[in-house]
Each structure stands twice: as C-alpha cells, then as structure tokens.
Design a protein around this motif. Sequence first.
Motif, mmCIF file in Angstrom:
data_model
loop_
_atom_site.group_PDB
_atom_site.id
_atom_site.type_symbol
_atom_site.label_atom_id
_atom_site.label_comp_id
_atom_site.label_asym_id
_atom_site.label_seq_id
_atom_site.Cartn_x
_atom_site.Cartn_y
_atom_site.Cartn_z
ATOM 1 N N UNK A 10 -26.131 -18.589 28.749
ATOM 2 C CA UNK A 10 -27.313 -19.436 29.360
ATOM 3 C C UNK A 10 -27.137 -19.954 30.787
ATOM 4 N N UNK A 11 -25.873 -20.344 31.019
ATOM 5 C CA UNK A 11 -25.856 -20.879 32.636
ATOM 6 C C UNK A 11 -26.151 -19.781 33.567
ATOM 7 N N UNK A 12 -25.528 -18.466 33.281
ATOM 8 C CA UNK A 12 -25.708 -17.700 34.371
ATOM 9 C C UNK A 12 -27.171 -16.752 34.190
ATOM 10 N N UNK A 13 -27.890 -16.804 33.230
ATOM 11 C CA UNK A 13 -29.235 -16.519 33.018
ATOM 12 C C UNK A 13 -30.127 -17.579 33.868
ATOM 13 N N UNK A 14 -29.703 -18.662 33.691
ATOM 14 C CA UNK A 14 -30.197 -19.904 34.383
ATOM 15 C C UNK A 14 -29.979 -19.583 36.010
ATOM 16 N N UNK A 15 -28.949 -19.155 36.336
ATOM 17 C CA UNK A 15 -28.651 -18.806 37.666
ATOM 18 C C UNK A 15 -29.499 -17.589 38.424
ATOM 19 N N UNK A 16 -29.735 -16.680 37.418
ATOM 20 C CA UNK A 16 -30.513 -15.550 37.699
ATOM 21 C C UNK A 16 -31.931 -15.979 37.950
ATOM 22 N N UNK A 17 -32.557 -16.768 37.122
ATOM 23 C CA UNK A 17 -33.976 -17.415 37.273
ATOM 24 C C UNK A 17 -33.827 -18.007 38.589
ATOM 25 N N UNK A 18 -32.741 -18.927 38.837
ATOM 26 C CA UNK A 18 -32.930 -19.902 40.039
ATOM 27 C C UNK A 18 -33.023 -18.910 41.269
ATOM 28 N N UNK A 19 -31.905 -17.889 41.232
ATOM 29 C CA UNK A 19 -32.158 -17.065 42.383
ATOM 30 C C UNK A 19 -33.414 -16.219 42.607
ATOM 31 N N UNK A 20 -34.049 -16.048 41.610
ATOM 32 C CA UNK A 20 -35.332 -15.320 41.685
ATOM 33 C C UNK A 20 -36.238 -16.375 42.682
ATOM 34 N N UNK A 21 -36.273 -17.368 41.923
ATOM 35 C CA UNK A 21 -37.135 -18.481 42.617
ATOM 36 C C UNK A 21 -36.861 -18.832 43.918
ATOM 37 N N UNK A 22 -35.546 -18.935 44.475
ATOM 38 C CA UNK A 22 -35.100 -19.115 45.773
ATOM 39 C C UNK A 22 -35.476 -17.955 46.755
ATOM 40 N N UNK A 23 -35.271 -16.750 46.023
ATOM 41 C CA UNK A 23 -35.707 -15.616 46.790
ATOM 42 C C UNK A 23 -36.977 -15.579 46.967
ATOM 43 N N UNK A 24 -37.839 -15.845 46.298
ATOM 44 C CA UNK A 24 -39.350 -15.883 46.405
ATOM 45 C C UNK A 24 -39.658 -16.777 47.485
ATOM 46 N N UNK A 25 -38.971 -18.016 47.708
ATOM 47 C CA UNK A 25 -39.380 -18.985 48.607
ATOM 48 C C UNK A 25 -38.672 -18.254 49.866
ATOM 49 N N UNK A 26 -37.608 -17.858 50.056
ATOM 50 C CA UNK A 26 -37.138 -17.397 51.338
ATOM 51 C C UNK A 26 -38.199 -16.153 51.637
ATOM 52 N N UNK A 27 -38.603 -15.452 50.767
ATOM 53 C CA UNK A 27 -39.283 -14.272 51.513
ATOM 54 C C UNK A 27 -40.727 -15.016 51.973
ATOM 55 N N UNK A 28 -41.274 -16.097 51.491
ATOM 56 C CA UNK A 28 -42.597 -16.708 51.857
ATOM 57 C C UNK A 28 -42.096 -17.488 53.484
ATOM 58 N N UNK A 77 -37.514 -22.160 40.156
ATOM 59 C CA UNK A 77 -36.462 -23.102 40.355
ATOM 60 C C UNK A 77 -36.421 -24.217 39.668
ATOM 61 N N UNK A 78 -37.431 -25.050 39.093
ATOM 62 C CA UNK A 78 -37.581 -25.982 38.189
ATOM 63 C C UNK A 78 -36.637 -25.642 37.003
ATOM 64 N N UNK A 79 -37.247 -24.270 36.329
ATOM 65 C CA UNK A 79 -36.800 -24.240 34.849
ATOM 66 C C UNK A 79 -35.249 -23.699 34.913
ATOM 67 N N UNK A 80 -34.964 -23.182 36.184
ATOM 68 C CA UNK A 80 -33.671 -22.696 36.356
ATOM 69 C C UNK A 80 -32.647 -23.680 36.394
ATOM 70 N N UNK A 81 -32.980 -24.782 37.267
ATOM 71 C CA UNK A 81 -32.230 -25.789 37.390
ATOM 72 C C UNK A 81 -32.031 -26.605 36.005
ATOM 73 N N UNK A 82 -32.888 -26.845 35.122
ATOM 74 C CA UNK A 82 -32.790 -27.334 33.944
ATOM 75 C C UNK A 82 -31.893 -26.595 33.165
ATOM 76 N N UNK A 83 -32.179 -25.226 33.155
ATOM 77 C CA UNK A 83 -31.371 -24.514 32.236
ATOM 78 C C UNK A 83 -29.818 -24.529 32.485
ATOM 79 N N UNK A 84 -29.623 -24.612 33.874
ATOM 80 C CA UNK A 84 -27.977 -24.733 34.183
ATOM 81 C C UNK A 84 -27.633 -26.004 33.610
ATOM 82 N N UNK A 85 -28.403 -27.014 33.564
ATOM 83 C CA UNK A 85 -27.712 -28.273 32.710
ATOM 84 C C UNK A 85 -27.705 -27.609 31.520
ATOM 85 N N UNK A 86 -28.716 -27.521 30.547
ATOM 86 C CA UNK A 86 -28.372 -26.987 29.270
ATOM 87 C C UNK A 86 -27.200 -26.029 28.858
#
Length: 316
Positions: free
Chosen positions: A284-302, A260-269
């Motif tokens: 870069x923006x969409x690859x960051x979105x993918x990373x962010x989505x994985x992080x959010x998905x992990x949290x949603x699963x928990x 989530x943190x690195x994905x959000x930073x990569x979106x800005x970059x």
Amino acid sequence: MPLPQTIGVMICTARRPNMLRRCIDSILAQKLPEGWALEICVVENDAEPQSQDVARVSDELGIFPVHYYQEPRRGIPIARNRTLKAGIERGYGWIALIDDDEVARPDWLAKLIEAAERHQADVVSGPVVRNYEQMPPDWWKTLKPAATEEGTVLDEAPTNNTLLRATLIRPDVSALTFDERLTFGYEDIDFFRRAHAKGHRIVWMPDAIVEEEIPASRVEPERLIARVQMQATSLTYTTILRQGFGKAFTRFAPKAARRIISGALMILIGRLMGLFSKNKGRKTYYRARVKLARGIGNMRGLFRSFSDYYNRIDGN
C-alpha cells in the motif's frame, strides 16, 4: 536486376559499450528476406566517446556495414535526430530503431518487413521481452504489450523496436524529427503520434521480438518511482506543446491534485497497515508513492520543472 531496399538500423548509445556490442552482434545475425540490404548506424551521445572501437571492430567483420557517428550534445532526442540525419544522408528506404540495451532475435527485421508489406504500413512496432537481473518488486505493475493481434492499427509507438518508412523523415515529404525540447522523455511517443496525425499507418507485429536486459539498478524502488514521475512530467509538458497550456492545465491540474492528496493519505494508511501486516502495509505504501509521483510529475510538467531521470545511466 533491381537494387535492394536498404534498411538502416539506428542505435543510440552512451557509456554502455558492452551492451552495445551485444546489440550489434544480434543485428549482424539478422536473416533478411531476398531483395533487402542492411546497414548499421551507431550514434554515440557523449563528448567523450567510449564505443567507437566497438563499431569499428563490428564493421571489420564485413557482415553488414557499421557506421559510427558522435553527437556530443547530450539528450536523447538530439541523438535520435542525428540517426535520422544519417539515414537521409545514406539514402535508406527504411529505418529500424532499437535501443543499445536490447538484443534482436534473428528474424526480427524479417518479421517487421513482413508486417510492413502485408499491412501496407509506414511504421511497424513490435514487443520487447524484458529479462530482469533482479525481478521488480511485487507492488510494481509491469508494462503490457501495445496489442496482441498482428496488424492492429496504433496511434503511437516507442523507439525500442520499430521500423519506419523513410518518407516520415524526408524533408520533401513529412519531414518529421524528434522534438529536442523533450530531453527528459516521451520524445518517441510524441514523434509517432505526429506521424499518425499526418496519416502514416502504424501497425503492430507481435512476432518481431527484441529482448531487453534490465539491470538491478533499474528496478530499485526509488528508481521506479523516479521513472513514474518522469513519465508524468513528460506527458504533461508534451500536452502543453501540442495543445496549449490552457488545455493541459484543465486536464492535468485537477488530476494532479487528486493524486497528490490521495497518494499522501494512502502513504499514511500504508504505514498504519504495516503495524498489523508488514507485507500489505509495504504494498500500500509503495503504490501510494507511485500515485503521489504521478501527481507531482503532472505538476512539474505544468510548471516546466523537468526530470533528470536520464542523467543516470543503468548498465554498461
């Protein structure tokens, strides 16, 4: 003269009668080895059936029997369990699984059978060749085959191209079923991981090929990102079910935070890069979105906040 071994080809479907028809036609064209018989079971996962006539017309052709079942309770594992029940009721020795949006090559079943016999396997999985109506965006990483060498032993498999011995599902043997809590995905991987844990041998057969038609709607950027999030949610929640919340939290909470943190930073970059290079910034923006989505998905699963990805049906 010995009775033939019978394979039941199981197809779950919902609101895609045209795709289902093409799928069934490809099964009716199968060239089976001597001593093998084939039947098709269609399970329509909908309260309002739309594909009963497709199954009836195919059955009337008389090439192979086509049986129709309706499962009004929505959910992929629920529909899959209905196919397993049909397989047990009809006494099939083997079950073949294929998706309704796929078309099997004429030697598909013969190749699966060949691998099962040659490698003394309980489960054989094969590749899916994807035919895109519209190519995925350049930032999207396409799936790679599970293996390359025939007979490679696997510890999991999907249900989009798989043959399994009926002993996996028979109540007096392994009695495996799909977990009906996993209505949002991962139920197939979970099923075959449990089969592997019970000692069932899963192997790869690269020559048993099915082709999947991918509608343009499936490769829309937001749809792809939603799929990534769904997969991360499913993996995390399945880990809770099989290993407990503590182990799942230890494994996924730190990973989710980093993503989530690195994905959000990569979106800005990515946005900043887009000022100088539109193409590089977009990737870069969409690859960051993918990373962010994985992080959010992990949290949603928990926290058991499940995806509705499969509520939308792509194709017809």
